[in-house]
Scaffold this motif. Structure first.
Motif, PDB file in Angstrom:
ATOM      1  N   UNK A  43      31.309 134.152 -27.597  1.00  0.00           N
ATOM      2  CA  UNK A  43      32.744 134.448 -27.466  1.00  0.00           C
ATOM      3  C   UNK A  43      32.997 135.928 -27.698  1.00  0.00           C
ATOM      4  N   UNK A  44      32.393 136.472 -28.745  1.00  0.00           N
ATOM      5  CA  UNK A  44      32.567 137.901 -29.048  1.00  0.00           C
ATOM      6  C   UNK A  44      32.023 138.774 -27.925  1.00  0.00           C
ATOM      7  N   UNK A  45      30.876 138.382 -27.380  1.00  0.00           N
ATOM      8  CA  UNK A  45      30.269 139.169 -26.296  1.00  0.00           C
ATOM      9  C   UNK A  45      31.174 139.194 -25.068  1.00  0.00           C
ATOM     10  N   UNK A  46      31.682 138.029 -24.676  1.00  0.00           N
ATOM     11  CA  UNK A  46      32.545 137.968 -23.494  1.00  0.00           C
ATOM     12  C   UNK A  46      33.838 138.740 -23.720  1.00  0.00           C
ATOM     13  N   UNK A  47      34.398 138.638 -24.915  1.00  0.00           N
ATOM     14  CA  UNK A  47      35.614 139.403 -25.214  1.00  0.00           C
ATOM     15  C   UNK A  47      35.396 140.900 -25.033  1.00  0.00           C
ATOM     16  N   UNK A  48      34.191 141.345 -25.369  1.00  0.00           N
ATOM     17  CA  UNK A  48      33.881 142.777 -25.269  1.00  0.00           C
ATOM     18  C   UNK A  48      33.568 143.183 -23.832  1.00  0.00           C
ATOM     19  N   UNK A  49      32.671 142.442 -23.182  1.00  0.00           N
ATOM     20  CA  UNK A  49      32.232 142.847 -21.847  1.00  0.00           C
ATOM     21  C   UNK A  49      33.289 142.608 -20.778  1.00  0.00           C
ATOM     22  N   UNK A  50      34.180 141.641 -20.998  1.00  0.00           N
ATOM     23  CA  UNK A  50      35.220 141.327 -20.023  1.00  0.00           C
ATOM     24  C   UNK A  50      36.602 141.766 -20.497  1.00  0.00           C
ATOM     25  N   UNK A  95      47.944 140.088 -19.747  1.00  0.00           N
ATOM     26  CA  UNK A  95      49.107 140.981 -19.760  1.00  0.00           C
ATOM     27  C   UNK A  95      49.130 141.873 -20.983  1.00  0.00           C
ATOM     28  N   UNK A  96      48.070 141.847 -21.755  1.00  0.00           N
ATOM     29  CA  UNK A  96      47.927 142.698 -22.945  1.00  0.00           C
ATOM     30  C   UNK A  96      46.455 142.707 -23.341  1.00  0.00           C
ATOM     31  N   UNK A  97      46.010 143.780 -23.965  1.00  0.00           N
ATOM     32  CA  UNK A  97      44.624 143.799 -24.443  1.00  0.00           C
ATOM     33  C   UNK A  97      44.434 142.772 -25.562  1.00  0.00           C
ATOM     34  N   UNK A  98      43.207 142.261 -25.682  1.00  0.00           N
ATOM     35  CA  UNK A  98      42.859 141.422 -26.826  1.00  0.00           C
ATOM     36  C   UNK A  98      41.808 142.166 -27.650  1.00  0.00           C
ATOM     37  N   UNK A  99      41.979 142.105 -28.947  1.00  0.00           N
ATOM     38  CA  UNK A  99      41.120 142.877 -29.843  1.00  0.00           C
ATOM     39  C   UNK A  99      40.510 141.955 -30.882  1.00  0.00           C
ATOM     40  N   UNK A 100      39.203 142.021 -31.043  1.00  0.00           N
ATOM     41  CA  UNK A 100      38.536 141.268 -32.094  1.00  0.00           C
ATOM     42  C   UNK A 100      38.814 141.972 -33.409  1.00  0.00           C
ATOM     43  N   UNK A 101      39.603 141.342 -34.273  1.00  0.00           N
ATOM     44  CA  UNK A 101      40.086 141.997 -35.491  1.00  0.00           C
ATOM     45  C   UNK A 101      39.284 141.624 -36.727  1.00  0.00           C
ATOM     46  N   UNK A 102      38.451 140.603 -36.633  1.00  0.00           N
ATOM     47  CA  UNK A 102      37.653 140.201 -37.780  1.00  0.00           C
ATOM     48  C   UNK A 102      36.770 139.019 -37.425  1.00  0.00           C
ATOM     49  N   UNK A 103      35.596 138.950 -38.081  1.00  0.00           N
ATOM     50  CA  UNK A 103      34.640 137.873 -37.831  1.00  0.00           C
ATOM     51  C   UNK A 103      34.187 137.325 -39.182  1.00  0.00           C
ATOM     52  N   UNK A 104      34.495 136.062 -39.461  1.00  0.00           N
ATOM     53  CA  UNK A 104      34.105 135.445 -40.727  1.00  0.00           C
ATOM     54  C   UNK A 104      32.763 134.738 -40.562  1.00  0.00           C
ATOM     55  N   UNK A 105      31.830 135.039 -41.436  1.00  0.00           N
ATOM     56  CA  UNK A 105      30.478 134.479 -41.370  1.00  0.00           C
ATOM     57  C   UNK A 105      30.011 134.096 -42.764  1.00  0.00           C
TER      58      UNK A 105
END
Length: 430
Positions: free
Chosen positions: A21-28, A37-47
């Motif tokens: 999911x993180x990879x696709x959010x970045x590459x696409x 209609x707006x950028x999406x930004x990965x704001x945090x990843x809980x692990x």
């Protein structure tokens, strides 16, 4: 026009699915922004393991404090791919309370507590989407919930677990025994080290509960689903199936009663005619057959698991939820207005294939036929073979209730001439 402020996404879990999911959010990112209609930004990843190297993810975004992440007031969407009941349930309800919508792939949680989670989402005016919880990349929940919203669905019949389909397909096509096919599935990565959830039908039962609830506008919990595993399926069962022009699949079956007054949901192995589309679903693929009043018969087919297919479903939901967010609206919530009762398995009506080990002497067939007649179960065909005082008797019935068949089998076991009930299998898809 595109909004410049990005929509912020919190990712809970970064395993096989989460990392994809993180990879696709970045590459696409550019395409996703254009579609939303707006950028999406990965704001945090809980692990759980923050020291693990995660390619393509800024280490500054990684945290072990999932609660603090979902409580941030600037998070627009929480993507939950950690699985299990807790802490996922608490994290999702906390996310709603702090203003975020949720996309989940958590079939076990949705099957068990979907009603409560939908209520929490409604209370806070937020979305709960979970396309990835059933059948991986296959678009299924959205068609049932939206495309067929004006229709009446009467039956959902499907293969919703890739591991079990791979095992059964291997047994059918190569003649392998159950353990040999399971070992192959494990070696190829289709089966977990502990395959219980798959082979005992727990995974498929959770998916059946979700499908039945959406299809019939009725709350169906995991406990409402009758479940049987496929570990007892043998090469002899496949040989009998072939003689009938059938194969064997582990099926999830959700049905509306003929009078429309109740529904049933069940998971079990079944013989299915080779002419049925589901019979040709091979290897680890999934397929779901939907029968509705107006649309007729529809089939959905594709990869049902894996990082990329599941991530595809998650991203589809993410786009929909982000669009809703921008529009100040929410998508479809729970639809349980019908509130139909879920009937017990005993009321299910279908055909049966029963294999008996009997004494090879005159009168045995007549005794067996009498037992079937006494319990109101009509026999369609009988096949008998014998040698050295022992015989095998295979009976295929007409449609009968599960309760009637259960009573028949119990009575057969008490006959002196019946040495054992080798197998009982339902015949579906006709």
């Amino acid at each position: 026009m595109m909004r410049t402020r990005p929509l912020k996404v919190a990712l809970l879990g970064c395993g096989v699915v989460g990392s994809e999911v993180a990879r696709i959010m970045t590459t696409h990112a550019t395409d996703l922004a254009a579609r939303i209609g707006a950028p999406v930004e990965l704001a945090g990843v809980a692990v759980r393991r923050p020291d693990k190297v995660r390619e393509g993810i800024d280490p500054a975004l990684v945290t072990t404090d999932a609660t603090a992440l979902v409580k941030r007031g600037d998070i627009d969407v929480v993507v939950e791919v950690i699985g299990g009941i807790e802490p996922a349930r608490t994290l999702i309800t906390t996310a709603f309370a702090h203003g975020a919508s949720v996309v989940s792939a958590n079939k076990a949680l949705i099957a068990q507590d979907g009603a409560a989670l939908h209520a929490a989402a409604d209370e806070h005016g937020r979305d709960l989407y979970y396309e990835a919880a059933v059948a991986g990349a296959i678009p299924l929940i959205r068609p049932l919930r939206e495309s067929l919203a004006g229709d009446k669905v009467n039956r959902v019949l499907g293969i919703v677990n890739g591991t079990t389909n791979f095992i059964l397909d291997a047994m059918d096509t190569t003649g392998a025994g159950y353990q040999e096919a399971l070992d192959e599935a494990t070696a190829l990565g289709y089966a977990e080290a502990d395959p219980t959830a798959d082979v005992e039908g727990f995974d498929a039962a959770a998916k059946a509960a979700i499908l039945a609830g959406i299809a019939f506008h009725t709350r169906v919990r995991l406990d409402d689903v009758h479940r049987e595993g496929m570990t007892e399926v043998t090469a002899a069962d496949f040989a009998s199936a072939r003689q009938m022009g059938c194969t064997i699949k582990l099926l999830a079956i959700c049905e509306r009663a003929a009078d429309g007054a109740s529904v049933t949901a069940r998971v079990h192995p079944a013989m299915i005619p080779l002419s049925h589309p589901l019979a040709n679903v091979r290897e680890a693929y999934n397929a779901v057959f939907v029968e509705s009043e107006a649309a007729g018969q529809l089939m959905f087919y594709g990869p049902g698991a894996g990082g990329s297919p599941t991530a595809s479903a998650v991203l589809g939901d993410l786009v929909a939820v982000c669009r809703n967010r921008l529009g100040g609206a929410t998508g479809p919530g729970e639809s349980a207005y019908a509130a139909l009762p879920v009937s017990p398995m005993g009321e299910v009506v279908t055909r049966y294939h029963i294999s008996l080990d009997v004494a090879d002497k005159p009168g045995v067939l007549a005794q067996v036929a009498t037992v079937f007649a006494e319990h109101g179960v009509s026999i369609d065909t009988v096949r008998q073979s014998g040698k050295d005082g022992e015989a095998s008797l295979v009976v295929v019935t007409h449609r009968a209730s599960d309760a009637a068949l259960g009573g028949t089998v119990e009575a057969l076991r008490k006959l002196d001439t019946v040495r054992g009930v080798a197998s009982i299998m339902r015949v579906e898809g006709e």
